[in-house]
Design a protein around this motif. Structure first.
Motif, PDB file in Angstrom:
ATOM      1  N   ASP A  58      24.974 -37.855   4.717  1.00  0.00           N
ATOM      2  CA  ASP A  58      26.099 -38.490   4.023  1.00  0.00           C
ATOM      3  C   ASP A  58      26.405 -39.850   4.635  1.00  0.00           C
ATOM      4  O   ASP A  58      26.362 -40.010   5.871  1.00  0.00           O
ATOM      5  N   PRO A  59      26.712 -40.845   3.807  1.00  0.00           N
ATOM      6  CA  PRO A  59      27.069 -42.150   4.364  1.00  0.00           C
ATOM      7  C   PRO A  59      28.389 -42.053   5.134  1.00  0.00           C
ATOM      8  O   PRO A  59      29.309 -41.330   4.730  1.00  0.00           O
ATOM      9  N   PRO A 286      17.519 -33.348   3.218  1.00  0.00           N
ATOM     10  CA  PRO A 286      17.732 -33.812   1.841  1.00  0.00           C
ATOM     11  C   PRO A 286      18.700 -34.992   1.794  1.00  0.00           C
ATOM     12  O   PRO A 286      19.597 -35.130   2.632  1.00  0.00           O
ATOM     13  N   ALA A 287      18.523 -35.845   0.811  1.00  0.00           N
ATOM     14  CA  ALA A 287      19.391 -37.010   0.634  1.00  0.00           C
ATOM     15  C   ALA A 287      20.786 -36.561   0.219  1.00  0.00           C
ATOM     16  O   ALA A 287      20.983 -35.498  -0.381  1.00  0.00           O
ATOM     17  N   SER A 288      21.750 -37.407   0.513  1.00  0.00           N
ATOM     18  CA  SER A 288      23.135 -37.102   0.174  1.00  0.00           C
ATOM     19  C   SER A 288      23.411 -37.397  -1.292  1.00  0.00           C
ATOM     20  O   SER A 288      22.765 -38.246  -1.915  1.00  0.00           O
ATOM     21  N   SER A 289      24.399 -36.705  -1.819  1.00  0.00           N
ATOM     22  CA  SER A 289      24.836 -36.972  -3.191  1.00  0.00           C
ATOM     23  C   SER A 289      25.963 -38.009  -3.237  1.00  0.00           C
ATOM     24  O   SER A 289      26.372 -38.427  -4.317  1.00  0.00           O
ATOM     25  N   LEU A 290      26.467 -38.421  -2.075  1.00  0.00           N
ATOM     26  CA  LEU A 290      27.560 -39.394  -2.035  1.00  0.00           C
ATOM     27  C   LEU A 290      27.013 -40.811  -2.162  1.00  0.00           C
ATOM     28  O   LEU A 290      25.981 -41.148  -1.567  1.00  0.00           O
ATOM     29  N   SER A 291      27.711 -41.633  -2.907  1.00  0.00           N
ATOM     30  CA  SER A 291      27.284 -43.019  -3.097  1.00  0.00           C
ATOM     31  C   SER A 291      27.960 -43.978  -2.124  1.00  0.00           C
ATOM     32  O   SER A 291      27.555 -45.144  -2.015  1.00  0.00           O
TER      33      SER A 291
END
Length: 512
Positions: A58-59, A286-291
């Motif tokens: 997550d960013p 896995p990549a985050s879903s947050l932008s």
């Protein structure tokens, strides 16, 4: 896997279970399923395998753990021969103007890159980190370009860099996974510089400045690396520890206080050292879903208590906020944030053992300690002279104010006297004219009331002598009177003084 991991953290499990039961443990370590959780990651340094993670990609706003990226770029430039540890870093006016935490060096001050790196690792000085970026990159933007190039080269996927010190910039973020990759790169690529990350304190002149990393000297085997804090990111840490030649790295972000961050990291170390195997590689997460990163400001800096200041002003614990409030609230740019783990009474009550005695490492300005001491002595002398001049100026200003006040009082006194005189003159001039008799008296020079215009000023004459006795016959006084007079003055005098005339006749006879 996650529940298995959570139940194997003995110290946190026991503390929270005694306070709140198993449900509190799950809430304390993972947050609600529907909430965005704070990033946590534990990995093996040698293999790069993940031991535990949550929200690891997550960013997140990095704050001062940015300085690890700054240090990597600086050491890489030294390795390339484009700089050296003796390269002089100059504090520009822009660097000197950066907010705390800072050393407060004057513009124009120079120090070696080696000393500058020690200072940013321990003191987390924003002015020095800014100066490193300007001096090595030519500008802040130029150095940020070097940071992004290096991050891409070593495999960081979620990071974007815009400054060298980590002060708030909404465009600058990273992830727990990226910081683990960076930590491994620093350890593996620069083994000769590992002391940079485990300095317990620095000594500058007569001041000893301890490291912000509360795990050093308190958790057995802790040997790095860097803490960070801004309101929007909370209290972050990238920490390493070694036990039986096994080194692990723990990244914990978004904590509401330094103590809770340190306790949480210690528990993760306990768990990590107890594992015999690890999970996937860092690259496989896995990549985050947050932008974009969530904003922690309402929950970290929105309280009313005085902040425990660490890498900057305004840090506040969230101890006054309940888990229910946090789970029900929402940030301006993110879903609800689950911080039950970090505001629970059990977590707030725990602390680490006292810190071991500090072992300060000396740092200085200038090229060497002797030059640095000369510069400090000169600065002290200049400061003393400036203080003396300021004191003299204050005394002279106070004297001038006293003299001005005295002159003002004297002028006011003179003005009052003049005003009184003018008022008296005006009063006299305005007085009504007196009676006719007073006017007549003033015109006649103040004659008595009995005086008239016909009164003679001649004295009474002697009696007239008889002829033939050798005396001249005097002319009657009446003839000398003005024409039209009512009566002869002598006659009037004789009538007015009958008794006085008789002695005069006797005196005349005696003379004969």
């Amino acid at each position: 896997m996650q529940n298995h991991v959570l139940t194997r953290i003995p110290s946190l499990w026991g503390a929270v279970r005694r306070a709140s039961g198993a449900a509190a443990v799950l809430a304390a370590l993972t947050g609600a399923a529907s909430a965005v959780t704070v990033p946590i990651l534990v990995a093996d340094v040698d293999s790069g395998r993940v031991i535990y993670s949550q929200a690891a990609t997550d960013p997140w706003y990095p704050a001062s753990i940015t300085k690890l990226m700054t240090t990597y770029v600086a050491l890489d430039l030294v390795r390339q021969g484009r700089a050296s540890m003796d390269t002089l870093i100059t504090i520009s006016p822009a660097a000197a103007a950066e907010p705390p935490s800072k050393m407060g060096f004057k513009p124009g001050t120079q120090l070696t890159l080696g000393n500058a790196l020690k200072i940013i690792m321990v003191k987390s000085a924003n002015d020095v980190a800014f100066a490193i970026g300007e001096s090595l990159g030519g500008s802040v933007d130029g150095f940020a370009g070097l940071m992004n190039d290096a991050a891409h080269r070593i495999g960081m996927q979620d990071s974007r860099w815009f400054n060298a010190n980590g002060l708030p910039d909404p465009r600058q973020w990273t992830s727990a996974r990226d910081m683990a990759i960076l930590a491994r790169a620093l350890i593996r690529e620069f083994p000769d510089q590992q002391d940079l990350f485990s300095i317990s304190a620095i000594q500058f002149g007569g001041a000893v400045i301890p490291n912000h990393n509360g795990l050093l000297g308190r958790y057995p085997g802790a040997d790095g690396m860097k803490t960070g804090f801004i309101c929007s990111g909370g209290f972050n840490v990238v920490a390493t520890a070694t036990r039986n030649s096994h080194r692990i790295v723990a990244i914990v972000m978004g904590q509401p206080s330094p103590r809770e961050r340190d306790v949480k990291t210690a528990d993760l170390f306990d768990y990590g050292f107890g594992q015999q195997s690890a999970g996937p590689s860092l690259d496989a997460l896995p990549a985050s879903s947050l932008s974009a990163p969530p904003d922690m400001r309402p929950y970290v800096c929105g309280g009313k208590k005085v902040p425990p200041i660490e890498e900057g002003p305004g840090a506040v614990t969230a101890s006054g906020t309940t888990a229910a409030q946090l789970l029900g609230g929402s940030a301006a740019n993110s879903p609800s944030l689950a911080l039950a783990a970090f505001s629970s009474p059990a977590m707030r009550a725990r602390s680490l053992p006292p810190r071991a005695p500090l072992q300060p490492v000396a740092v200085w300005i200038g090229r060497d300690p002797a030059e640095g001491q000369r510069i400090l002595d000169q600065q002290v002398a200049e400061a003393q002279a400036a203080a003396a001049n300021a004191r003299t100026a204050r005394l002279e200003a106070a004297k001038a104010r006293r003299e001005a006040a005295l002159a003002k009082r004297q002028a006011a006194k003179e003005a009052a006297k003049e005003a009184a005189a003018q008022a008296h003159a005006a009063k006299v001039a305005a007085k009504p004219a007196g009676s006719a008799k007073a006017a007549s008296k003033a015109a006649s020079g103040g004659l008595p009331r009995a005086a008239t215009a016909y009164t003679s000023t001649d004295s009474a004459a002697m009696p007239e002598a008889k002829p033939g006795k050798g005396l001249t016959k005097a002319k009657p006084a009446a003839k000398a009177a003005p024409h039209g007079a009512k009566a002869d003055t002598q006659t009037k005098a004789a009538k007015a003084t009958p008794h006085a005339a008789k002695p005069a006749k006797k005196a005349a006879k005696a003379d004969e």
